[in-house]
Design an enzyme around this catalytic site. Structure first.
Site, short mmCIF file in Angstrom:
data_model
loop_
_atom_site.label_atom_id
_atom_site.label_comp_id
_atom_site.label_asym_id
_atom_site.label_seq_id
_atom_site.Cartn_x
_atom_site.Cartn_y
_atom_site.Cartn_z
NE ARG A 1 -2.80 -1.41 3.28
CZ ARG A 1 -3.29 -1.00 4.45
NH1 ARG A 1 -4.17 -0.02 4.51
NH2 ARG A 1 -2.89 -1.56 5.56
N GLY B 1 9.28 -3.72 12.30
CA GLY B 1 10.06 -2.64 11.68
C GLY B 1 9.21 -1.48 11.22
CG ASP B 2 5.13 -2.22 9.99
OD1 ASP B 2 5.23 -2.57 11.18
OD2 ASP B 2 4.29 -2.68 9.20
CG ASN C 1 -0.18 -0.53 7.27
OD1 ASN C 1 0.58 -1.49 7.27
ND2 ASN C 1 -0.93 -0.22 8.31
NE ARG D 1 28.08 18.61 2.20
CZ ARG D 1 29.03 18.44 1.28
NH1 ARG D 1 29.61 19.49 0.72
NH2 ARG D 1 29.41 17.22 0.92
CB SER E 1 37.11 39.35 0.26
OG SER E 1 36.52 39.81 1.45
#
Ligand code: UD1
Ligand code: CA
Length: 449
Positions: free
Chosen positions: A15, A104-105, A227, A316, A388
């Site tokens: 689904r 797991g869901d 689901n 990051r 700069s």
């Protein structure tokens, strides 16, 4: 008591309408299965076994990336939840202690709930099942409790009208001695409405063998399974709401909480201020008193006390900001340490680098860290002044108290206290622009005639 986790994740999740296995869809920046595992960590498990099936190769890869110690077993055909648990038997052969089965869901189970199940086991129950009072019991399995003891679980499809009227439902989470659990599964058949081997049948099998079973209950919200994409989106909203509330409770200021997005492991200290529209990817810690200004994106980084990030900054993985460091607008930092009091305020990329204490990085500075194949390191000393538009061609070192002139392309090391100037010498041509402008205007007039 030593504990092993068995996480069921073999289902396809039809689904979801996805080529990806369901448990790899992300919630809070990590695959769904990681949330159940996170809750399971409260039990300090010695072994963690993930039962994969659909998309097993992809699930295995993601599981290993999340935690190299996870053992993955593959259930080739999905013959039911008991059959799924049985797949873990070979790798758990000979373990002592309990096995706890998670889905797991089902991401919202809490460690605290699992600890209560563990306590019920310690209290003498042979099988402990996690149940919940459902507002709408729908198609959940029903827990049949007689005189305080759990006697069996009946699946909706197999239930009588009277059993369907029971509102105490099965979450699917089960705890029992590992050896015993596998022994009970041996007694489970598939003579039922679905033709599946139901894990739920272990309760009746246990009772028939004179063993005891109890239900521990939790809030229905914890048992929410994913689901569909709509349920995933609703779960993300629920997750974010909980993370925001927790941060606020811990003394963090969120100016517009509904615009701040957290990952499963985001940690923010008290008196930090998070301005609107900030996104935290996995692996971020922000210490007390730091300020993350609007429209910043952070992942895999650490921001120390009183540092200021943004607006419009990107941190990051491997960005490490020391106390009072400043990273301003349109600045990207990757795998780099920005020492105490250093400033990187405008339009800059610092990657694979060390920036010393109190150094000042001018606008438009770039660490040229990548030669197309290898990454190279840039070292900038304490109190250095980077003019700069300096290009730092790594590997390269700028010493303590050293300086680079505006526009310098730094291709060699700059000694401590020295200045590097590496730009084309400027010339002055009197009256040049006006003369050129007149010429160009004449040319245009000639063209348009
Ligand atoms: C199951 C329970 C039900 C409970 C409900 C809670 C059984 C028989 N029923 O029903 O009592 O109320 O969960 O959500 O256990 N899975 C496998 N391999 C299989 C079958 C399932 O790994 O062969 C995994 C699925 O990927 C899923 C979990 O086990 O994560 C539950 O399976 P699912 O088919 O959703 O069970 P339900 O019918 O919902
Ligand atoms: Ca289900």
């Amino acid at each position: 008591m030593p504990t092993s986790l068995i996480v069921l994740a073999a289902g396809q999740g039809t689904r979801m309408k996805s080529d990806r296995p369901k448990v790899l869809h992300e919630l809070g920046g990590v695959p769904l299965f990681a949330h159940a595992l996170g809750a399971g960590r409260a039990l300090e498990p010695e072994r963690v076994v993930l039962v994969a099936g659909h998309g097993a190769a992809a699930v295995t890869k993601a599981a290993r990336a999340f935690d190299p110690e996870i053992e993955v077993v593959v259930q080739d055909a999905q013959l039911g939840t008991a059959h799924a648990v049985a797949q873990a038997r070979p790798v758990l052969a000979g373990v002592t202690g309990d096995a706890v089965v998670l889905y797991g869901d089902t991401p919202f189970i809490t460690g605290e709930t699992l600890e209560r199940m563990q306590a019920a086991r310690a209290g003498g129950a042979d099988v402990v099942v996690l149940g919940f009072e459902a507002a709408d019991p729908g198609r959940y399995g029903r827990l049949v409790v007689e005189n305080g003891a759990l006697t069996r679980i009946v699946e909706f499809k197999d239930a009588t009208e009277a059993e369907r009227a029971i509102s105490l439902c099965n979450s699917g989470v089960v705890a029992a001695d590992a050896d015993l659990l596998f022994g009970l599964i041996d007694g489970v058949g598939n003579d039922n409405a679905s033709g599946e081997f139901y894990l739920t049948d272990i309760v009746a099998v246990a009772r028939a063998r004179g063993l005891s079973a109890v239900a521990v209950t939790c809030d229905e919200a914890e048992t929410l399974g994913i689901n569909t994409r709509a349920e995933l989106a609703a779960a993300e909203a629920q997750f974010q709401a909980a993370m925001r509330a927790e941060a606020i409770d811990n003394g963090v200021t969120l100016i517009a909480p509904e615009t701040v997005f957290f990952a499963f492991d985001t940690w923010i200290g008290g008196d930090a201020v998070i301005e609107p529209n900030v996104v935290f990817g996995p692996g971020v810690t922000v210490e007390n008193g730091a300020r993350i200004r609007a429209f910043s994106h952070l992942e895999g980084c650490h921001v120390s006390r009183d540092a200021v990030v943004g607006p419009f900054a990107r941190l990051r993985p491997g960005a490490e900001l020391a106390e009072g460091a400043r990273v301003g607008n349109f600045v990207e930092i990757k795998n780099a340490e920005i020492s105490a009091g250093a400033k990187v305020n405008h339009l800059t990329y610092i990657g694979d680098a060390f920036v010393g204490a109190e150094a000042n990085i001018g606008a438009g500075t770039i660490t040229c860290n990548y030669d197309g194949v290898f990454k190279h390191h840039t070292h900038i000393g304490a109190r250095a002044f980077i003019g700069s538009d300096t290009m730092l061609v790594a590997p390269v070192t700028v010493g303590d108290d050293a300086m680079t002139a505006t526009g310098t392309v730094v291709t060699r090391d700059v000694p401590d206290g020295a200045m590097a100037v590496g730009r084309t010498r400027m010339e002055i041509k009197d009256g040049f622009w006006r003369k050129m402008y007149e010429k160009l205007k004449d040319k245009k007039a000639a063209q348009t005639k």
